[in-house]
Design a protein around this motif. Structure first.
Motif, PDB file in Angstrom:
ATOM      1  N   ARG A 192       9.466   7.229  14.129  1.00  0.00           N
ATOM      2  CA  ARG A 192      10.247   6.574  13.086  1.00  0.00           C
ATOM      3  C   ARG A 192      11.721   6.839  13.358  1.00  0.00           C
ATOM      4  N   TYR A 193      12.541   5.926  12.899  1.00  0.00           N
ATOM      5  CA  TYR A 193      13.981   6.002  13.101  1.00  0.00           C
ATOM      6  C   TYR A 193      14.641   5.858  11.740  1.00  0.00           C
ATOM      7  N   ALA A 194      15.367   6.878  11.311  1.00  0.00           N
ATOM      8  CA  ALA A 194      16.057   6.834  10.022  1.00  0.00           C
ATOM      9  C   ALA A 194      17.229   5.866  10.115  1.00  0.00           C
ATOM     10  N   ASP A 195      17.756   5.463   8.954  1.00  0.00           N
ATOM     11  CA  ASP A 195      18.917   4.575   8.976  1.00  0.00           C
ATOM     12  C   ASP A 195      20.060   5.281   9.705  1.00  0.00           C
ATOM     13  N   SER A 244       0.809  -1.222   0.000  1.00  0.00           N
ATOM     14  CA  SER A 244       0.000   0.000   0.000  1.00  0.00           C
ATOM     15  C   SER A 244       0.841   1.271   0.000  1.00  0.00           C
ATOM     16  N   GLY A 245       2.109   1.188   0.337  1.00  0.00           N
ATOM     17  CA  GLY A 245       2.971   2.365   0.359  1.00  0.00           C
ATOM     18  C   GLY A 245       2.840   3.201   1.622  1.00  0.00           C
ATOM     19  N   ALA A 246       2.238   2.662   2.668  1.00  0.00           N
ATOM     20  CA  ALA A 246       2.037   3.412   3.912  1.00  0.00           C
ATOM     21  C   ALA A 246       3.361   3.748   4.599  1.00  0.00           C
ATOM     22  N   PHE A 247       4.404   2.971   4.339  1.00  0.00           N
ATOM     23  CA  PHE A 247       5.696   3.198   4.973  1.00  0.00           C
ATOM     24  C   PHE A 247       6.744   3.725   4.003  1.00  0.00           C
ATOM     25  N   ALA A 248       6.330   4.133   2.814  1.00  0.00           N
ATOM     26  CA  ALA A 248       7.285   4.586   1.797  1.00  0.00           C
ATOM     27  C   ALA A 248       8.097   5.788   2.273  1.00  0.00           C
ATOM     28  N   PHE A 249       7.495   6.687   3.014  1.00  0.00           N
ATOM     29  CA  PHE A 249       8.200   7.884   3.481  1.00  0.00           C
ATOM     30  C   PHE A 249       9.297   7.563   4.501  1.00  0.00           C
ATOM     31  N   ALA A 250       9.195   6.421   5.160  1.00  0.00           N
ATOM     32  CA  ALA A 250      10.149   6.072   6.217  1.00  0.00           C
ATOM     33  C   ALA A 250      11.235   5.117   5.738  1.00  0.00           C
ATOM     34  N   ARG A 251      11.081   4.558   4.539  1.00  0.00           N
ATOM     35  CA  ARG A 251      12.072   3.595   4.047  1.00  0.00           C
ATOM     36  C   ARG A 251      13.398   4.278   3.713  1.00  0.00           C
ATOM     37  N   PRO A 252      14.507   3.586   3.962  1.00  0.00           N
ATOM     38  CA  PRO A 252      15.796   4.161   3.570  1.00  0.00           C
ATOM     39  C   PRO A 252      15.958   4.116   2.052  1.00  0.00           C
ATOM     40  N   ALA A 253      16.635   5.106   1.515  1.00  0.00           N
ATOM     41  CA  ALA A 253      16.823   5.179   0.071  1.00  0.00           C
ATOM     42  C   ALA A 253      17.967   4.293  -0.399  1.00  0.00           C
ATOM     43  N   GLY A 254      18.990   4.163   0.419  1.00  0.00           N
ATOM     44  CA  GLY A 254      20.170   3.403   0.020  1.00  0.00           C
ATOM     45  C   GLY A 254      20.000   1.909   0.194  1.00  0.00           C
TER      46      GLY A 254
END
Length: 182
Positions: free
Chosen positions: A163-166, A135-145
């Motif tokens: 939320r905790y960034a990488d 659904s993309g509900a966590f897309a904003f929190a996913r790491p890009a790398g």
């Protein structure tokens, strides 16, 4: 000054000791003031996001229930496009952190949403649940790398709270979860 006047002044003084901080807090809050630094290690999601309707399919084909009647929080582990050595080490670190919670470890569920893991990796880590979220509900929190891991903390009603960034601090994560669970 007679005794009655002295008693009245003492009563007014006691009332002011309680009223002045309340009035100051009300004025600061109504003026929009917020503290510059907060004590949590994670990033507060404000306003909280409702992820209860986010469809997550577990490895066994069942649907993940965000709203938990046993009032357990969910630590969501979000990987980047690939979960290799560094990501897997961070995943192990999060699971070890859960163990350090002792008797309260059962109050924290751990859900992995991300790139496929090696065969047998999840089986050796019993409380870890593997899922797929489309659904993309966590897309904003996913790491890009690639080979990175980010986290999200969801309350028992299905509200994404922190939320905790990488590159997060495991000690900070444990401190936050301890404040919530104890």
């Amino acid at each position: 000054m007679n005794r009655t006047t002295r008693n009245r002044l003492a009563l007014i003084g006691i009332a002011l000791v309680f009223a002045i901080p309340l009035a100051a807090a009300f004025l600061l809050r109504s003026g929009g003031w917020e503290p510059r630094k907060t004590t949590q290690s994670g990033i507060l999601v404000h306003p909280a996001r409702d992820v209860a309707k986010a469809a997550v399919t577990l490895a066994d084909g069942s649907r993940y229930a965000w709203q938990d009647p046993q009032y357990r929080w969910t630590l969501v582990l979000l990987s980047g496009p690939v979960c290799a050595q560094n990501c897997q080490a961070r995943l192990d670190e999060a699971l070890r952190m859960r163990i350090t919670l002792g008797r309260n470890a059962d109050r924290l569920r751990v859900l992995y949403l991300g790139a496929p893991l090696p065969d047998g990796f999840a089986a050796a880590r019993a409380p870890l649940q593997i899922g797929r979220e489309d659904s993309g509900a966590f897309a904003f929190a996913r790491p890009a790398g690639a080979d990175e891991l980010a986290l999200a903390l969801v309350d028992p009603r299905g509200q994404l709270m922190l939320r905790y960034a990488d590159g997060y601090s495991a000690q900070g994560l444990r401190r936050d979860i301890t404040k919530i669970l104890y």
